[in-house]
Write a protein that holds these residues in place. Structure first.
Motif, mmCIF file in Angstrom:
data_model
loop_
_atom_site.group_PDB
_atom_site.id
_atom_site.type_symbol
_atom_site.label_atom_id
_atom_site.label_comp_id
_atom_site.label_asym_id
_atom_site.label_seq_id
_atom_site.Cartn_x
_atom_site.Cartn_y
_atom_site.Cartn_z
ATOM 1 N N UNK A 194 0.812 -1.218 0.000
ATOM 2 C CA UNK A 194 0.000 0.000 0.000
ATOM 3 C C UNK A 194 0.849 1.273 0.000
ATOM 4 N N UNK A 195 2.160 1.133 0.020
ATOM 5 C CA UNK A 195 3.011 2.317 -0.006
ATOM 6 C C UNK A 195 2.971 3.086 1.303
ATOM 7 N N UNK A 196 2.808 4.410 1.213
ATOM 8 C CA UNK A 196 2.767 5.281 2.388
ATOM 9 C C UNK A 196 1.391 5.929 2.512
ATOM 10 N N UNK A 197 0.884 5.981 3.730
ATOM 11 C CA UNK A 197 -0.358 6.700 4.000
ATOM 12 C C UNK A 197 -0.133 7.662 5.157
ATOM 13 N N UNK A 198 -0.772 8.826 5.063
ATOM 14 C CA UNK A 198 -0.617 9.847 6.094
ATOM 15 C C UNK A 198 -1.778 9.881 7.078
ATOM 16 N N UNK A 199 -2.934 9.361 6.678
ATOM 17 C CA UNK A 199 -4.058 9.384 7.621
ATOM 18 C C UNK A 199 -4.831 8.075 7.576
ATOM 19 N N UNK A 200 -5.445 7.759 8.704
ATOM 20 C CA UNK A 200 -6.105 6.470 8.878
ATOM 21 C C UNK A 200 -7.350 6.329 8.017
ATOM 22 N N UNK A 201 -8.073 7.409 7.823
ATOM 23 C CA UNK A 201 -9.321 7.349 7.065
ATOM 24 C C UNK A 201 -9.077 6.852 5.640
ATOM 25 N N UNK A 202 -8.094 7.450 4.967
ATOM 26 C CA UNK A 202 -7.780 7.038 3.596
ATOM 27 C C UNK A 202 -7.244 5.606 3.558
ATOM 28 N N UNK A 203 -6.417 5.268 4.542
ATOM 29 C CA UNK A 203 -5.838 3.926 4.592
ATOM 30 C C UNK A 203 -6.924 2.864 4.744
ATOM 31 N N UNK A 204 -7.836 3.068 5.673
ATOM 32 C CA UNK A 204 -8.875 2.063 5.907
ATOM 33 C C UNK A 204 -9.915 2.069 4.792
ATOM 34 N N UNK A 205 -10.089 3.201 4.121
ATOM 35 C CA UNK A 205 -10.928 3.209 2.909
ATOM 36 C C UNK A 205 -10.411 2.173 1.918
ATOM 37 N N UNK A 206 -9.105 2.205 1.686
ATOM 38 C CA UNK A 206 -8.529 1.273 0.718
ATOM 39 C C UNK A 206 -8.563 -0.160 1.247
ATOM 40 N N UNK A 248 -10.657 -1.476 3.304
ATOM 41 C CA UNK A 248 -12.036 -1.969 3.251
ATOM 42 C C UNK A 248 -12.435 -2.299 1.814
ATOM 43 N N UNK A 249 -12.048 -1.434 0.892
ATOM 44 C CA UNK A 249 -12.379 -1.644 -0.516
ATOM 45 C C UNK A 249 -11.769 -2.942 -1.041
ATOM 46 N N UNK A 250 -10.558 -3.265 -0.582
ATOM 47 C CA UNK A 250 -9.863 -4.457 -1.067
ATOM 48 C C UNK A 250 -10.040 -5.655 -0.138
ATOM 49 N N UNK A 251 -10.923 -5.489 0.857
ATOM 50 C CA UNK A 251 -11.276 -6.592 1.755
ATOM 51 C C UNK A 251 -10.045 -7.197 2.436
ATOM 52 N N UNK A 252 -9.196 -6.321 2.966
ATOM 53 C CA UNK A 252 -7.964 -6.760 3.616
ATOM 54 C C UNK A 252 -8.273 -7.354 4.992
ATOM 55 N N UNK A 253 -7.766 -8.558 5.223
ATOM 56 C CA UNK A 253 -7.980 -9.238 6.506
ATOM 57 C C UNK A 253 -6.861 -8.963 7.501
ATOM 58 N N UNK A 254 -5.652 -8.769 6.985
ATOM 59 C CA UNK A 254 -4.491 -8.508 7.836
ATOM 60 C C UNK A 254 -3.732 -7.315 7.277
ATOM 61 N N UNK A 255 -3.556 -6.295 8.110
ATOM 62 C CA UNK A 255 -2.839 -5.092 7.701
ATOM 63 C C UNK A 255 -1.571 -4.971 8.535
ATOM 64 N N UNK A 256 -0.427 -5.021 7.857
ATOM 65 C CA UNK A 256 0.855 -4.864 8.528
ATOM 66 C C UNK A 256 1.271 -3.400 8.431
ATOM 67 N N UNK A 257 1.582 -2.796 9.576
ATOM 68 C CA UNK A 257 1.888 -1.365 9.630
ATOM 69 C C UNK A 257 3.307 -1.177 10.153
ATOM 70 N N UNK A 258 4.124 -0.492 9.351
ATOM 71 C CA UNK A 258 5.522 -0.270 9.708
ATOM 72 C C UNK A 258 5.767 1.206 10.006
ATOM 73 N N UNK A 259 6.482 1.476 11.096
ATOM 74 C CA UNK A 259 6.853 2.854 11.449
ATOM 75 C C UNK A 259 8.274 2.858 12.001
ATOM 76 N N UNK A 260 8.901 4.018 11.958
ATOM 77 C CA UNK A 260 10.230 4.165 12.551
ATOM 78 C C UNK A 260 10.214 5.114 13.742
ATOM 79 N N UNK A 261 9.351 6.134 13.684
ATOM 80 C CA UNK A 261 9.330 7.166 14.716
ATOM 81 C C UNK A 261 8.206 6.922 15.728
ATOM 82 N N UNK A 262 8.460 7.302 16.978
ATOM 83 C CA UNK A 262 7.475 7.108 18.041
ATOM 84 C C UNK A 262 6.183 7.856 17.748
ATOM 85 N N UNK A 263 6.292 9.073 17.247
ATOM 86 C CA UNK A 263 5.092 9.853 16.951
ATOM 87 C C UNK A 263 4.191 9.130 15.952
ATOM 88 N N UNK A 264 4.807 8.493 14.966
ATOM 89 C CA UNK A 264 4.042 7.734 13.973
ATOM 90 C C UNK A 264 3.402 6.507 14.613
#
Length: 210
Positions: free
Chosen positions: A118-130, A132-148
């Motif tokens: 899914x590349x990079x996303x800046x906000x949760x609403x857009x991320x979960x829109x996609x 949900x649209x693609x019927x994702x069962x498992x979403x792996x989320x990678x971050x480096x910074x604590x704020x993220x």
């Protein structure tokens, strides 16, 4: 045929030897056996070696890329299908550091999983829109910074508000430093390395296939 030979060829980036290793292996065994008995243990071992400092991150990354190329070639030759359960995607959230995501993506694809980048996303609403649209069962989320990492709470909130069953697996430096952080941001699981990612995805695939 042993895993050490395959590992040495892989770390040497010797694609010719790797390919011939697989061809010889398949004379007596099937492709699924190669993945389970050779490929997964070797990639897990390489991940452990990076964890304890004996291998570099670039070696882990290149090993994953080479294995992905290998899998793609043999899937075509043997007319084998990728593993489509669970339906997965991986994303970097509110961050610009993509190497960790690329490593996990390549490793999971290298053992046969069909995972979307899914590349990079800046906000949760857009991320979960996609998702949900693609019927994702498992979403792996990678971050480096604590704020993220802290903002992953917003992903959990979106998933809950929409009554989705999407499972969240998180990973990255903040979660390695604070072993309880994943729980506080609402994730379902946390992975420290490639071995954890493989084990967690395999576990969920088994549960969904029951």
């Amino acid at each position: 045929m042993n895993t050490e030979t395959f590992k040495e060829d892989l770390l040497s980036l010797d694609y010719y030897s790797i390919k011939h290793f697989v061809q010889d292996y398949l004379k007596e065994r099937d492709f699924e056996s190669f993945v389970d008995k050779i490929l997964v243990p070797v990639l897990e071992d390489i991940g452990d070696s990076w964890e304890n400092g004996t291998l570099s991150l670039s070696q882990v990354y290149m090993s994953g890329r080479l294995c992905e190329k290998l899998i793609e070639e043999f899937i075509k030759q043997l007319n084998t299908k990728r593993i489509i359960i669970p339906r997965m995607a991986i994303v970097v959230f509110n961050d610009q550091h993509t190497l960790g995501k690329k490593i996990i993506y390549n490793v999971l694809r290298s053992i046969g999983y069909d995972i979307k980048d899914f590349g990079n996303f800046e906000n949760a609403d857009d991320l979960i829109d996609r998702a949900e649209k693609e019927n994702i069962q498992v979403l792996l989320v990678s971050v480096l910074m604590l704020n993220s990492a802290l903002k992953i709470k917003t992903i959990r909130e979106e998933v809950s508000q929409r009554n989705l069953n999407t499972k969240l697996i998180v990973g990255g430096a903040p979660f390695n430093f604070d072993s309880e952080l994943w729980k506080r941001v609402g994730a379902d699981y946390m992975g420290k390395n490639t071995k954890d990612a493989i084990d967690l995805v395999s576990k969920m695939a088994g549960e969904l296939n029951e």
